[in-house]
Design an enzyme around this catalytic site. Structure first.
Site, PDB file in Angstrom:
ATOM      1  N   GLN A 223     -10.363  -5.263   0.774  1.00  0.00           N
ATOM      2  CA  GLN A 223      -9.410  -4.158   0.853  1.00  0.00           C
ATOM      3  C   GLN A 223      -8.802  -3.891  -0.526  1.00  0.00           C
ATOM      4  O   GLN A 223      -8.094  -2.922  -0.718  1.00  0.00           O
ATOM      5  CB  GLN A 223      -8.286  -4.514   1.838  1.00  0.00           C
ATOM      6  CG  GLN A 223      -8.755  -4.769   3.259  1.00  0.00           C
ATOM      7  CD  GLN A 223      -7.656  -5.381   4.105  1.00  0.00           C
ATOM      8  OE1 GLN A 223      -6.815  -4.674   4.653  1.00  0.00           O
ATOM      9  NE2 GLN A 223      -7.624  -6.701   4.166  1.00  0.00           N
TER      10      GLN A 223
ATOM     11  N   ASP B 201      -8.611  -3.873  -7.051  1.00  0.00           N
ATOM     12  CA  ASP B 201      -8.835  -4.480  -8.374  1.00  0.00           C
ATOM     13  C   ASP B 201     -10.316  -4.852  -8.503  1.00  0.00           C
ATOM     14  O   ASP B 201     -11.059  -4.781  -7.533  1.00  0.00           O
ATOM     15  CB  ASP B 201      -7.933  -5.705  -8.561  1.00  0.00           C
ATOM     16  CG  ASP B 201      -8.234  -6.834  -7.581  1.00  0.00           C
ATOM     17  OD1 ASP B 201      -7.304  -7.355  -6.924  1.00  0.00           O
ATOM     18  OD2 ASP B 201      -9.430  -7.205  -7.449  1.00  0.00           O
TER      19      ASP B 201
ATOM     20  N   HIS C 255     -11.159   0.175   0.492  1.00  0.00           N
ATOM     21  CA  HIS C 255     -10.037   1.012   0.054  1.00  0.00           C
ATOM     22  C   HIS C 255     -10.231   1.549  -1.360  1.00  0.00           C
ATOM     23  O   HIS C 255      -9.263   1.935  -2.036  1.00  0.00           O
ATOM     24  CB  HIS C 255      -8.714   0.228   0.159  1.00  0.00           C
ATOM     25  CG  HIS C 255      -8.338  -0.099   1.562  1.00  0.00           C
ATOM     26  ND1 HIS C 255      -7.448  -1.090   1.891  1.00  0.00           N
ATOM     27  CD2 HIS C 255      -8.747   0.420   2.742  1.00  0.00           C
ATOM     28  CE1 HIS C 255      -7.326  -1.163   3.210  1.00  0.00           C
ATOM     29  NE2 HIS C 255      -8.095  -0.252   3.747  1.00  0.00           N
TER      30      HIS C 255
ATOM     31  N   CYS D  53     -10.301  17.525 -14.634  1.00  0.00           N
ATOM     32  CA  CYS D  53     -11.717  17.315 -14.301  1.00  0.00           C
ATOM     33  C   CYS D  53     -12.589  18.045 -15.316  1.00  0.00           C
ATOM     34  O   CYS D  53     -12.314  19.203 -15.651  1.00  0.00           O
ATOM     35  CB  CYS D  53     -11.996  17.859 -12.908  1.00  0.00           C
ATOM     36  SG  CYS D  53     -13.743  17.965 -12.493  1.00  0.00           S
TER      37      CYS D  53
HETATM   38  N1  APR Z   1      -3.274 -16.768  -1.096  1.00  0.00           N
HETATM   39  C1  APR Z   1      -3.584 -16.291   0.150  1.00  0.00           C
HETATM   40  N2  APR Z   1      -2.814 -15.386   0.808  1.00  0.00           N
HETATM   41  C2  APR Z   1      -1.682 -14.981   0.185  1.00  0.00           C
HETATM   42  C3  APR Z   1      -1.299 -15.457  -1.099  1.00  0.00           C
HETATM   43  C4  APR Z   1      -2.159 -16.390  -1.738  1.00  0.00           C
HETATM   44  N3  APR Z   1      -1.882 -16.876  -2.949  1.00  0.00           N
HETATM   45  N4  APR Z   1      -0.125 -14.846  -1.443  1.00  0.00           N
HETATM   46  C5  APR Z   1       0.208 -14.021  -0.402  1.00  0.00           C
HETATM   47  N5  APR Z   1      -0.727 -14.115   0.581  1.00  0.00           N
HETATM   48  C6  APR Z   1      -0.795 -13.378   1.847  1.00  0.00           C
HETATM   49  C7  APR Z   1       0.538 -12.949   2.404  1.00  0.00           C
HETATM   50  O1  APR Z   1       1.112 -13.949   3.204  1.00  0.00           O
HETATM   51  C8  APR Z   1       0.156 -11.713   3.227  1.00  0.00           C
HETATM   52  O2  APR Z   1      -0.181 -12.066   4.560  1.00  0.00           O
HETATM   53  O3  APR Z   1      -1.513 -12.192   1.606  1.00  0.00           O
HETATM   54  C9  APR Z   1      -1.114 -11.195   2.524  1.00  0.00           C
HETATM   55  C10 APR Z   1      -0.933  -9.893   1.755  1.00  0.00           C
HETATM   56  O4  APR Z   1      -0.655  -8.893   2.693  1.00  0.00           O
HETATM   57  P1  APR Z   1      -0.403  -7.381   2.210  1.00  0.00           P
HETATM   58  O5  APR Z   1       0.507  -7.380   1.060  1.00  0.00           O
HETATM   59  O6  APR Z   1      -0.032  -6.627   3.431  1.00  0.00           O
HETATM   60  O7  APR Z   1      -1.841  -6.931   1.670  1.00  0.00           O
HETATM   61  P2  APR Z   1      -3.130  -6.462   2.487  1.00  0.00           P
HETATM   62  O8  APR Z   1      -3.235  -7.120   3.807  1.00  0.00           O
HETATM   63  O9  APR Z   1      -4.281  -6.589   1.579  1.00  0.00           O
HETATM   64  O10 APR Z   1      -2.793  -4.896   2.695  1.00  0.00           O
HETATM   65  C11 APR Z   1      -3.755  -4.080   3.303  1.00  0.00           C
HETATM   66  O11 APR Z   1      -2.419  -2.141   2.853  1.00  0.00           O
HETATM   67  O12 APR Z   1      -1.004  -1.175   1.377  1.00  0.00           O
HETATM   68  C12 APR Z   1      -2.267  -1.101   1.889  1.00  0.00           C
HETATM   69  O13 APR Z   1      -4.265  -0.261   0.945  1.00  0.00           O
HETATM   70  C13 APR Z   1      -3.334  -1.303   0.825  1.00  0.00           C
HETATM   71  O14 APR Z   1      -5.354  -2.636   0.921  1.00  0.00           O
HETATM   72  C14 APR Z   1      -3.987  -2.621   1.228  1.00  0.00           C
HETATM   73  C15 APR Z   1      -3.712  -2.700   2.704  1.00  0.00           C
END
Ligand code: APR
Length: 263
Positions: A103, A106, A121, A161
Site C-alpha cells: 500500500q 515509497d 496505492h 504537462c
Molecule cells: N513495524 C510494524 N508495524 C508498525 C511499525 C513498525 N515499526 N510502526 C507502526 N506500525 C503499525 C501501526 O501499529 C499501524 O497499525 O503500522 C500500521 C500503520 O497503519 P496506517 O498508518 O494506518 O498505515 P496503512 O495501514 O498503510 O494505511 C493504509 O491509508 O492513508 C491511506 O493510502 C494511505 O496506504 C495508506 C492507507
C-alpha cells in the site's frame, strides 16, 4: 523475540511455496517514513487528508498538494531500506513465487531488493498529467541541504504537462479514487492462490486494500501478522508477531531458515 509464536510463524514460512507479503506504512516506519495513523507521528494526525489527499483538494490548491507530496518524496529519498525490507527480499530470493503487495508509495521495497512489488496505492515516483494522464518526468532530486535543514513542505507549483499543459499530479491513489485495476487484480489473484499471507505494518482500515488478507484467509491460507499493536486482522491470523517489522521479519527469516542470510 523468540518463543512459540515465532517458531510457529517460521514453520509456516518454511512450509510455504507461494507466499504473499502484504505491507503498509509500518513497514517503512523504522526507515523514518511516517505512518498515517500512529498517534502523534502519523501524517493524518498532523495534516487533514481532505485538504491534501483528494482530487478536490488538488483542484482547489494544486501548489499546496504538490508541495506536500514533493516534501514526502524528498523524505523518502533521504530514507534507507530497513532490515525488514531486506528480509522481505530474502524471502522472495528463497521462494521465487513470493508476491509482494504494498500500500506504500515509497520506493523502499525496490531499494531493499524487491524489484517489482504490486503497488495498490501508486508511487511518489510516478507523476502524471492530471488531465491527459501522460507520465511526467520525476523532477529534481533532493533540494540542496540547508543548515539547519528546513523540511521543504511549503506550496510548490506543480509542473505543466509536456503534452497538454495541464498541472502534473502525484502518481498516488487519493481518497475517493479507484485503485489501479491491474494492480488490484494481480493482488486478488496472488492472495487467492497463496499458501501463506504475511501482513506487515498495516492498520487494515483502508478498503479495498484491507480485504487482501481476508481473501487469503477465506480460501484457507494461514495469515501471519507483524504489528506492534492489535489490528482488525488479529482474529483471522494464525500467528500475531507483536513487534516492529525491522526486528520481526529478520527473526522470522532466521526461524524459517536458520542458515539463511536475513538480508
Ligand atoms: N513495524 C510494524 N508495524 C508498525 C511499525 C513498525 N515499526 N510502526 C507502526 N506500525 C503499525 C501501526 O501499529 C499501524 O497499525 O503500522 C500500521 C500503520 O497503519 P496506517 O498508518 O494506518 O498505515 P496503512 O495501514 O498503510 O494505511 C493504509 O491509508 O492513508 C491511506 O493510502 C494511505 O496506504 C495508506 C492507507
Amino acid at each position: 523475540m523468540t518463543g512459540p509464536e515465532l517458531a510457529e510463524a517460521g514453520r509456516l514460512l518454511a512450509a510455504a511455496r507461494r507466499p504473499v507479503v502484504f505491507t503498509g506504512a509500518g513497514m517503512s516506519a523504522e526507515s523514518g517514513v511516517p505512518t498515517f495513523r500512529d498517534a502523534q507521528t502519523g501524517l493524518w494526525q498532523r495534516y487533514d487528508p481532505q485538504e491534501l489527499a483528494t482530487p478536490a483538494a488538488f483542484r482547489a490548491d494544486p501548489a499546496l498538494v504538490w508541495g506536500w507530496y514533493e516534501a514526502r518524496r524528498h523524505g523518502v529519498l533521504r530514507a534507507r531500506p530497513n532490515p525488514g525490507h531486506r528480509a522481505v527480499a530474502a524471502i522472495q530470493a528463497r521462494l521465487p513465487e513470493t508476491v509482494v503487495i504494498t500500500q506504500n508509495v515509497d520506493d523502499l521495497h525496490e531499494r531493499g531488493g524487491v524489484p517489482a512489488p504490486v503497488r495498490l496505492h501508486g508511487s511518489l515516483f510516478a507523476p502524471r498529467c492530471s488531465a491527459c494522464a501522460r507520465p511526467a518526468p520525476v523532477l529534481s532530486d533532493l533540494p540542496p541541504p540547508s543548515d539547519p535543514p528546513e523540511p521543504h513542505d511549503g506550496p510548490l507549483d506543480p509542473p505543466a504537462c509536456g503534452g497538454c499543459g495541464a498541472p502534473v499530479r502525484p502518481g498516488v491513489v487519493w481518497f475517493g479514487e479507484a485503485l489501479p485495476s491491474a494492480a488490484l487484480d494481480a493482488a486478488v489473484e496472488a492472495a487467492s492462490g497463496c499458501d501463506l499471507l504475511l501482513t506487515v505494518g498495516t492498520s487494515a482500515l483502508v478498503h479495498p486494500a484491507a480485504e487482501i488478507p481476508l481473501v487469503a484467509a477465506g480460501l484457507g491460507a494461514p495469515v501471519v501478522q507483524v504489528n506492534p499493536v492489535p489490528t482488525p486482522l488479529d482474529a483471522i491470523c494464525a500467528v500475531n508477531l507483536r513487534g516492529p517489522a525491522g526486528e520481526m521479519l529478520p527473526a522470522l527469516v532466521r526461524a524459517a531458515w536458520p542458515d539463511a542470510d536475513a538480508g
